[in-house]
Design an enzyme around this catalytic site. Sequence first.
Site, PDB file in Angstrom:
ATOM      1  CB  CYS A   1      -4.841  12.868  50.242  1.00 24.13           C
ATOM      2  SG  CYS A   1      -6.930  11.960  50.866  1.00 24.13           S
TER       3      CYS A   1
ATOM      4  CD  GLN B   1     -11.611  11.034  48.917  1.00 23.67           C
ATOM      5  OE1 GLN B   1     -12.284  11.824  48.828  1.00 23.67           O
ATOM      6  NE2 GLN B   1     -11.061  10.756  49.943  1.00 23.67           N
TER       7      GLN B   1
ATOM      8  CG  HIS C   1      -8.188   9.725  46.869  1.00 26.85           C
ATOM      9  ND1 HIS C   1      -8.113   8.853  46.843  1.00 26.85           N
ATOM     10  CD2 HIS C   1      -7.612  11.151  48.010  1.00 26.85           C
ATOM     11  CE1 HIS C   1      -8.078   8.343  47.999  1.00 26.85           C
ATOM     12  NE2 HIS C   1      -8.189   9.879  48.502  1.00 26.85           N
TER      13      HIS C   1
HETATM   14  N1  HSE Z   1      -9.362  11.093  54.153  1.00 28.17           N
HETATM   15  C1  HSE Z   1      -8.855  10.589  53.140  1.00 28.17           C
HETATM   16  C2  HSE Z   1      -9.464   9.922  52.674  1.00 28.17           C
HETATM   17  C3  HSE Z   1      -7.521  10.561  53.292  1.00 28.17           C
HETATM   18  O1  HSE Z   1      -9.932   9.499  53.034  1.00 28.17           O
HETATM   19  O2  HSE Z   1      -9.247   8.987  51.085  1.00 28.17           O
HETATM   20  C4  HSE Z   1      -6.100  11.395  53.180  1.00 28.17           C
HETATM   21  O3  HSE Z   1      -6.177  12.827  53.707  1.00 28.17           O
END
Ligand code: HSE
Length: 372
Positions: free
Chosen positions: A135, A162, A275
């Site tokens: 993402c 995030q 994010h």
């Molecule tokens: N690995 C990402 C996260 C999720 O933990 O925010 C989206 O790929």
Amino acid sequence: MKKIGLVGWRGMVGSVLMARMREEKDFDLVEPFFFTTSQAGQSSPEVAGQTSVLIEAFDIAALKDMDIIITCQGSNYTNDVYYKLRRSGWNGFWIDAASALRMKDHAVITLDPVNLKLIQDSLVNGVKDFIGGNCTVSLMLMGLGGLFKANLVEWASAMTYQAASGAGAVHMRELILQMGAISSSVETLIDSPELGILDIDKAVTQCMQSEQFPLANWGFPLAGSILPWIGDAKENGQSGEEWKNEAETNKILGNVQGAISLDGLCVRIGAMRCHSQALTIKMRENVSVADIEDLILEGNPWSAIVPNEKHASLERLTPAAIAGSLTVPVGRIRKMNIGDRYLSAFTAGDQLLWGAAEPLRRMLRVVLDYLG
Ligand code: HSE
């Protein structure tokens, strides 16, 4: 009409995908079949006024009957089913939100506003596996794709902020519970004028450090705090999430690995579904901010520029402002004191839309166009 099998449509990303497919009338173009890992035989969601029977998601013969499969069921499902299905002779299109196949040579990471040409060339060359990207990577490229397209990025460092959604639905719920626990812990104190803020802060800290604080999923307090590690650990000290930045960006752009260096720290914050990323970009040339903004806007129709002004940034460049929107704003664009080829930028984007569901939905359209 092509038969399309949907797996994992009930989960969070799957639900966003379903909603977008309804909005964009994608179901008018396909014959949908709904698969389930737990409720085979029950009724499917209604599409065009009709329901069908849910099909067992591990039934290889049933999956084999599909022209296209879209799965949001996760990597365990992909690892369990994909190879069996291919070994059975299935030659359909596999469109997947999970990371399991992303870096495989036989798979393309799909983000068509950025790499449509690569996708189309791959289709002509017989590629059948199209996987949604990480993402943060997808959201960075949706925002700043124009600079990469113009080959202006020598290297970049993305420091991420995030949202809880990246970790899953139960984590989002627990973040809210944590917020609620903090709020409840000072409910009787917060309005007492005789109490100083340090007394209130002490109560908050006690709450966050108490054994009753809800953290079964996060493991640690996120509300009122941050978590400076996402994913597993790599031998070089990067987290798994940090490793994906360079690897997936270069793969999406069709570069050899390492062609553009990218690195940074990935941090979980208490946002719900958007994010954000703060970027330092070393440019190959000294290009004016005005030209940089034009290139960003030319990158794709969803990127937007927020002027580097306080009010505009606080109003339009935040998770709260863009949740639920396909727009990916880029702001805080300025030349850094370090030198005129060093650019700062900040971007935010909906993790469930461009970060997860939307590239899959659009890949379905690309495949349908290709098949005619
Ligand atoms: N690995 C990402 C996260 C999720 O933990 O925010 C989206 O790929």
